[in-house]
Design a protein around this motif. Structure first.
Motif, PDB file in Angstrom:
ATOM      1  N   ARG A   1       0.935  -1.292   0.050  1.00 35.42           N
ATOM      2  CA  ARG A   1       0.040   0.067  -0.090  1.00 35.42           C
ATOM      3  C   ARG A   1       0.817   1.032   0.010  1.00 35.42           C
ATOM      4  NH1 ARG A   1      -5.338  -0.761   1.516  1.00 35.42           N
ATOM      5  NH2 ARG A   1      -5.344   1.387   2.845  1.00 35.42           N
TER       6      ARG A   1
ATOM      7  N   ARG B   1      -3.640   4.836  -7.115  1.00 42.73           N
ATOM      8  CA  ARG B   1      -4.892   4.165  -6.491  1.00 42.73           C
ATOM      9  C   ARG B   1      -5.141   2.784  -7.137  1.00 42.73           C
ATOM     10  NH1 ARG B   1      -6.975   6.577  -1.760  1.00 42.73           N
ATOM     11  NH2 ARG B   1      -8.976   5.879  -2.608  1.00 42.73           N
TER      12      ARG B   1
ATOM     13  N   ARG C   1      -3.499   0.371  -8.052  1.00 48.31           N
ATOM     14  CA  ARG C   1      -2.523  -0.686  -7.396  1.00 48.31           C
ATOM     15  C   ARG C   1      -2.803  -0.561  -6.031  1.00 48.31           C
ATOM     16  NH1 ARG C   1       2.714   1.596  -9.289  1.00 48.31           N
ATOM     17  NH2 ARG C   1       3.207   1.203  -7.053  1.00 48.31           N
ATOM     18  N   GLY C   2      -3.804   0.115  -5.447  1.00 48.47           N
ATOM     19  CA  GLY C   2      -4.054  -0.250  -4.249  1.00 48.47           C
ATOM     20  C   GLY C   2      -3.284   0.633  -3.278  1.00 48.47           C
TER      21      GLY C   2
ATOM     22  N   ARG D   1      -1.775   3.570  -1.097  1.00 48.37           N
ATOM     23  CA  ARG D   1      -2.528   4.780  -0.268  1.00 48.37           C
ATOM     24  C   ARG D   1      -1.498   5.941   0.344  1.00 48.37           C
ATOM     25  NH1 ARG D   1      -5.720   3.089  -2.922  1.00 48.37           N
ATOM     26  NH2 ARG D   1      -7.810   2.166  -2.459  1.00 48.37           N
TER      27      ARG D   1
END
Length: 242
Positions: A126, A157, A159-160, A162
């Motif tokens: 993340r 985003r 690719r996840g 944060r």
């Protein structure tokens, strides 16, 4: 006190000014063999909000791969670019009227710094590392870097991711000023002193101290954003000179 020194103090603060002056003195006295760097490590939340809705439509964002030739006048050496691709990094480039207007680099998992000997590691998928944000000087008041970061935001985003982490020079007032405005989270800092093949590192992050006597020896700094709080929605502005 000279006007120039007062300005530097106002921009950098006492500590960074003293280290900056020491760095310049060491470099001059050693004919470039001694160099001193101070980095600040920060994290920026990757928001859902677009940065440039309906703006910069004439700016073309591309994602070249390692086989693509470097544009004329690319401001980084070819061997540095090749090493970045070999590490697994990717880049976004911005073009306006057929000319390179800017670029940024992204990498996940880990990044081997190309200014000093150190490896940055990320603790989670993340997280991402962003580095070397560059915008052509005559484009820095326009929409180029916002368009670059909007494209990067969408990619991250997807690719996840944060949080994106980066390092900024404590001797770069423009970068310090820009990051102070966007609400980044400080993760730590480090001081690097290089003398020929030897390098000393003093850091607020583990391992805190490291002595390197040859290129194969380098410290690893770990960055963990898992305990950071997501900030409220706000406009994202990032330095084009970090």
């Amino acid at each position: 006190m000279s006007k120039r020194l007062r300005l530097t103090l106002a921009q950098l603060g006492w500590l960074n000014t003293a280290l900056y002056l020491l760095a310049r003195a060491l470099e001059r006295a050693s004919d470039g063999r001694w160099t001193l760097f101070r980095y600040l490590f920060v994290a920026q939340y990757v928001s859902d909000s677009p940065l440039t809705p309906l703006r910069g439509a004439d700016i073309d964002i591309q994602t070249p791969d390692a086989s693509a030739p470097l544009p004329d006048g690319y401001p980084r050496p070819a061997h540095v670019v090749s090493d970045r691709y070999a590490q697994g990094a990717s880049t976004l480039t911005a073009w306006r009227n057929g000319r390179l207007a800017g670029f940024l680099w992204l990498i996940s998992n880990a990044y081997q710094e190309d200014e000093v000997r150190v490896r940055y590691r990320l603790s989670s998928p993340r997280e991402n590392w962003d580095f070397d944000v560059w915008v052509r000087p005559d484009e820095r008041l326009g929409w180029v870097f916002r368009r670059l970061w909007d494209s990067a935001r969408q990619q991250l985003r997807g690719r996840g991711v944060r949080w994106t982490c980066s390092r900024i020079s404590a001797f770069n007032p423009a970068s310090l000023r820009a990051h102070a405005q966007i609400g980044v989270v400080r993760l730590g800092h480090a001081l690097f002193l290089r003398c020929g093949q030897w390098q000393w590192m003093f850091s607020s992050l583990r391992p805190y101290f490291h002595l390197s006597r040859h290129p194969a020896s380098f410290p690893q700094l770990m960055f963990d954003t898992s305990q950071l709080q997501e900030p409220p929605c706000r406009n994202f502005r990032k330095s084009a000179t970090s």
